[in-house]
Design a protein around this motif. Structure first.
Motif, PDB file in Angstrom:
ATOM      1  N   MET A   1      -4.985  38.495 -33.420  1.00  0.00           N
ATOM      2  CA  MET A   1      -3.568  38.782 -33.300  1.00  0.00           C
ATOM      3  C   MET A   1      -2.984  38.326 -31.979  1.00  0.00           C
ATOM      4  N   ILE A   2      -3.839  37.871 -31.046  1.00  0.00           N
ATOM      5  CA  ILE A   2      -3.365  37.514 -29.718  1.00  0.00           C
ATOM      6  C   ILE A   2      -2.360  36.372 -29.773  1.00  0.00           C
ATOM      7  N   ALA A   3      -2.460  35.500 -30.798  1.00  0.00           N
ATOM      8  CA  ALA A   3      -1.596  34.322 -30.855  1.00  0.00           C
ATOM      9  C   ALA A   3      -0.120  34.676 -30.946  1.00  0.00           C
ATOM     10  N   ASN A   4       0.210  35.858 -31.445  1.00  0.00           N
ATOM     11  CA  ASN A   4       1.617  36.210 -31.624  1.00  0.00           C
ATOM     12  C   ASN A   4       2.132  37.204 -30.593  1.00  0.00           C
ATOM     13  N   ILE A   5       1.378  37.453 -29.556  1.00  0.00           N
ATOM     14  CA  ILE A   5       1.868  38.257 -28.443  1.00  0.00           C
ATOM     15  C   ILE A   5       1.543  37.537 -27.140  1.00  0.00           C
ATOM     16  N   PRO A   6       2.319  37.769 -26.098  1.00  0.00           N
ATOM     17  CA  PRO A   6       2.121  37.020 -24.854  1.00  0.00           C
ATOM     18  C   PRO A   6       0.891  37.469 -24.077  1.00  0.00           C
ATOM     19  N   GLU A   7       0.384  36.564 -23.271  1.00  0.00           N
ATOM     20  CA  GLU A   7      -0.659  36.879 -22.315  1.00  0.00           C
ATOM     21  C   GLU A   7       0.006  37.102 -20.962  1.00  0.00           C
ATOM     22  N   VAL A   8      -0.235  38.249 -20.363  1.00  0.00           N
ATOM     23  CA  VAL A   8       0.363  38.574 -19.073  1.00  0.00           C
ATOM     24  C   VAL A   8      -0.454  37.918 -17.959  1.00  0.00           C
ATOM     25  N   LYS A   9       0.240  37.170 -17.118  1.00  0.00           N
ATOM     26  CA  LYS A   9      -0.384  36.551 -15.946  1.00  0.00           C
ATOM     27  C   LYS A   9       0.284  37.139 -14.709  1.00  0.00           C
ATOM     28  N   LEU A  10      -0.419  38.071 -14.097  1.00  0.00           N
ATOM     29  CA  LEU A  10       0.148  38.845 -12.987  1.00  0.00           C
ATOM     30  C   LEU A  10       0.105  38.075 -11.672  1.00  0.00           C
ATOM     31  N   GLY A  11       1.105  38.335 -10.872  1.00  0.00           N
ATOM     32  CA  GLY A  11       1.107  37.866  -9.495  1.00  0.00           C
ATOM     33  C   GLY A  11       1.607  38.960  -8.583  1.00  0.00           C
ATOM     34  N   ILE A  12       1.331  38.831  -7.279  1.00  0.00           N
ATOM     35  CA  ILE A  12       1.801  39.818  -6.313  1.00  0.00           C
ATOM     36  C   ILE A  12       2.376  39.105  -5.102  1.00  0.00           C
ATOM     37  N   ILE A  13       3.533  39.589  -4.667  1.00  0.00           N
ATOM     38  CA  ILE A  13       4.189  39.117  -3.447  1.00  0.00           C
ATOM     39  C   ILE A  13       4.382  40.320  -2.534  1.00  0.00           C
ATOM     40  N   ALA A  14       3.945  40.203  -1.304  1.00  0.00           N
ATOM     41  CA  ALA A  14       4.158  41.255  -0.312  1.00  0.00           C
ATOM     42  C   ALA A  14       5.376  40.908   0.540  1.00  0.00           C
ATOM     43  N   VAL A  15       6.090  41.936   0.961  1.00  0.00           N
ATOM     44  CA  VAL A  15       7.271  41.752   1.803  1.00  0.00           C
ATOM     45  C   VAL A  15       7.072  42.512   3.107  1.00  0.00           C
ATOM     46  N   SER A  16       7.829  42.104   4.130  1.00  0.00           N
ATOM     47  CA  SER A  16       7.695  42.729   5.449  1.00  0.00           C
ATOM     48  C   SER A  16       9.026  42.665   6.181  1.00  0.00           C
ATOM     49  N   ARG A  17       9.454  43.793   6.732  1.00  0.00           N
ATOM     50  CA  ARG A  17      10.642  43.795   7.585  1.00  0.00           C
ATOM     51  C   ARG A  17      10.244  43.280   8.960  1.00  0.00           C
ATOM     52  N   SER A  18      11.082  42.435   9.535  1.00  0.00           N
ATOM     53  CA  SER A  18      10.684  41.689  10.729  1.00  0.00           C
ATOM     54  C   SER A  18      10.348  42.571  11.926  1.00  0.00           C
ATOM     55  N   CYS A  19      10.887  43.787  11.969  1.00  0.00           N
ATOM     56  CA  CYS A  19      10.603  44.657  13.107  1.00  0.00           C
ATOM     57  C   CYS A  19       9.325  45.484  12.911  1.00  0.00           C
ATOM     58  N   PHE A  20       8.623  45.242  11.806  1.00  0.00           N
ATOM     59  CA  PHE A  20       7.336  45.873  11.540  1.00  0.00           C
ATOM     60  C   PHE A  20       6.251  44.808  11.578  1.00  0.00           C
ATOM     61  N   PRO A  21       5.026  45.182  11.880  1.00  0.00           N
ATOM     62  CA  PRO A  21       3.950  44.195  11.918  1.00  0.00           C
ATOM     63  C   PRO A  21       3.714  43.563  10.544  1.00  0.00           C
ATOM     64  N   MET A  22       3.805  42.236  10.481  1.00  0.00           N
ATOM     65  CA  MET A  22       3.524  41.531   9.225  1.00  0.00           C
ATOM     66  C   MET A  22       2.080  41.769   8.786  1.00  0.00           C
ATOM     67  N   SER A  23       1.209  41.986   9.746  1.00  0.00           N
ATOM     68  CA  SER A  23      -0.205  42.189   9.440  1.00  0.00           C
ATOM     69  C   SER A  23      -0.421  43.416   8.554  1.00  0.00           C
ATOM     70  N   LEU A  24       0.483  44.402   8.655  1.00  0.00           N
ATOM     71  CA  LEU A  24       0.377  45.577   7.784  1.00  0.00           C
ATOM     72  C   LEU A  24       0.475  45.162   6.317  1.00  0.00           C
ATOM     73  N   SER A  25       1.489  44.351   6.011  1.00  0.00           N
ATOM     74  CA  SER A  25       1.677  43.922   4.629  1.00  0.00           C
ATOM     75  C   SER A  25       0.536  43.030   4.166  1.00  0.00           C
ATOM     76  N   GLU A  26       0.073  42.128   5.037  1.00  0.00           N
ATOM     77  CA  GLU A  26      -1.032  41.243   4.671  1.00  0.00           C
ATOM     78  C   GLU A  26      -2.297  42.034   4.369  1.00  0.00           C
ATOM     79  N   ARG A  27      -2.643  42.953   5.278  1.00  0.00           N
ATOM     80  CA  ARG A  27      -3.873  43.722   5.122  1.00  0.00           C
ATOM     81  C   ARG A  27      -3.796  44.630   3.887  1.00  0.00           C
ATOM     82  N   ARG A  28      -2.670  45.286   3.723  1.00  0.00           N
ATOM     83  CA  ARG A  28      -2.535  46.208   2.600  1.00  0.00           C
ATOM     84  C   ARG A  28      -2.457  45.466   1.263  1.00  0.00           C
ATOM     85  N   ARG A  29      -1.844  44.294   1.266  1.00  0.00           N
ATOM     86  CA  ARG A  29      -1.817  43.489   0.031  1.00  0.00           C
ATOM     87  C   ARG A  29      -3.232  43.098  -0.383  1.00  0.00           C
TER      88      ARG A  29
END
Length: 491
Positions: free
Chosen positions: A1-29
């Motif tokens: 039945m897979i042919a008639n339903i979509p396959e989910v292809k997940l992605g993740i994007i991390a965001v960071s406010r400039s006055c906070f350490p970008m490394s926090l978002s990188e490490r936590r992601r």
């Protein structure tokens, strides 16, 4: 039945406010990606500004991502992180990081930032999935991402779905008749045809060389004791007709569902009932609703995307006799008489969901169409049996007469009790069913058809309906909760 339903292809994007350490978002992601047990594309672009948002979305799209997690590793930049919803054409989930130790230089304030993110999504009128517990550590959010997948699959499926209908609806059957404008609002395509179009296509398949192979498939499924094997060539011809129609009429859409006329002229002109074929297509992920129930087909398709298994469409049909309740249910199951009912249709449920599946004939139609015949002819073609015991979710998405969408979701179970009846049928228990029946199904004027997903999928279905922007989503309330229209003096 897979042919008639979509396959989910997940992605993740991390965001960071400039006055906070970008490394926090990188490490936590990175920690979140490591904690998530499924496949997920990790974009290395951290979004701090609008150009970053564009670059990050281009990155995930080029990697084939069709469902996206936006992760606030710290407070996050309100405009760029919500611009992602402008740039990415697919389901989105927003989650945020809980603090993980250092509350001086390592504090991210994402708990606060998600509030502003939600506010800005509202300003932009952008839809996004924000789970019940959207702030957590890597292990917590990995669980939430898993819960996003079935929701995303349903949203992707609807976006590329065409409902093919063969009508008109049966006479004096207004219950399944609802305006289709709301489907276009959802982005679902609809192709409406006449019953005559279907008959012409069916007749063109006479003598199709594929029919014997299809008959063999049916014989293998039904077993050697099938008393109505003579009807199988007609059913095989019909199944090929529908499959070819689907392939030839998808157009730009990837997925299809059918809403088909099935009585009364169908039997006299096609010379069978289509129920068994409907059940076979449902087992392959192509729902075929009865009685040209377009919103029933839509509901079934959503259920298949969420559950990744066959779904059926049943009448919320009849009460359980008190004698049967006393003999077979009372003191054996945690179920009051008012909580049990029978869900039934003529014979459209996939055989894998039935106990002792067998081919039969449509008893109700035979009374009307060929009462003089001892053995049925044109009313043959049902697949019958009691529905297997286990957890279920009853649900439906429906348009009102003024094109507003509404839905209901109720979890319950099929009881392991013989029905002593005919068709595809089961004894269902939904907690507080009698009140749900009166104050949701009747009060909100839902039709008698309900989609049934096998397993408890209420959480995902509820989130799908929320994501679609449906304001009125009902559920079966507990004894302690009163429905808005419920008479306070009646309890």
């Amino acid at each position: 039945m897979i042919a008639n339903i979509p396959e989910v292809k997940l992605g993740i994007i991390a965001v960071s406010r400039s006055c906070f350490p970008m490394s926090l978002s990188e490490r936590r992601r990175k920690a979140l990606v490591d904690a998530y047990k499924g496949d997920i594309y990790e974009s290395k672009v951290i979004v701090e500004n609008e150009l970053d948002a564009r670059k990050a979305v281009d990155d995930v799209v080029s990697a084939g991502v069709n469902a996206l997690v936006v992760f606030l590793g710290n407070f996050g930049p309100e405009t760029p992180e919500t611009l992602i919803a402008d740039f990415f054409d697919g389901p989105l989930m927003y989650v945020a990081a809980a603090e993980d130790g250092d509350l001086h230089d390592g504090r991210g304030d994402a708990y606060c930032g998600l509030l502003n993110c939600s506010y800005n999504l509202g300003l932009r009128k952008r839809k996004a999935y924000i789970p019940e517990n959207p702030v957590g550590d890597a292990a917590d959010l990995a669980v939430e991402i898993s819960g996003f997948v079935p929701v995303a699959r349903a949203i992707l499926g609807l976006k590329d779905l065409k409902v093919i209908a063969f009508g008109p609806r049966p006479d004096d059957f207004l219950a399944c008749n609802a305006p289709i404008k709301a489907l276009y609002d959802l982005g679902v395509a609809v192709e409406e045809n006449s019953e005559l179009d279907l008959l012409v296509a069916y007749n063109k398949h006479a003598g199709d060389p594929r029919i014997p192979g299809k008959v063999k498939e049916m014989e293998d499924e039904l077993g050697k004791d099938n008393p109505y094997k003579g009807i199988l060539p007609r059913l095989a011809q019909y199944e090929l007709t529908l499959l070819d129609w689907a392939d030839g009429h998808r157009g730009t859409r990837k997925y299809v569902a059918f809403a088909n006329k099935c009585w009364p002229a169908f039997q006299t002109e096609f010379k069978f009932v289509p129920c068994y074929v409907n059940s076979r297509l449902a087992s392959r992920g192509i729902p075929v609703s009865c009685e040209v129930d377009i919103y029933g087909a839509l509901s079934e398709y959503i259920g298949e995307c969420v559950s990744m298994g066959p779904v059926t469409l049943l009448d919320i049909n009849n009460t359980v006799p008190k004698k049967m309740y006393e003999a077979s249910i009372k003191d054996k199951f945690d179920a009051r008489l008012g909580e049990v009912f029978m869900g039934f249709h003529c014979g459209n449920t996939a055989s894998c969901l039935l106990r002792n599946p067998h081919m039969g004939y449509q008893l109700i139609m035979k009374r009307d169409l060929e009462p003089e015949l001892k053995e049925p002819d044109i009313t043959r073609g049902t697949i019958e049996g009691d529905i297997k015991a286990g957890e279920i979710t009853f649900f439906r998405l429906q348009s009102t007469a003024d094109t507003a969408l509404k839905a209901y979701v109720a979890e319950g179970e099929v009881l392991d009790v013989p029905t002593e009846s005919f068709g595809s049928i089961g004894i269902f228990r939904i907690p507080e069913m009698e009140r749900f029946y009166r104050h949701v199904l009747i009060h909100k004027r839902f039709p008698h058809h309900g989609a049934v997903a096998f397993g408890h999928h209420g959480k995902s279905l509820y989130e799908v309906f929320k994501y679609l922007g449906i304001a009125d989503v009902s559920h079966n309330q507990s004894k302690a909760e009163r429905y808005p229209d419920e008479n306070p003096f009646s309890r």
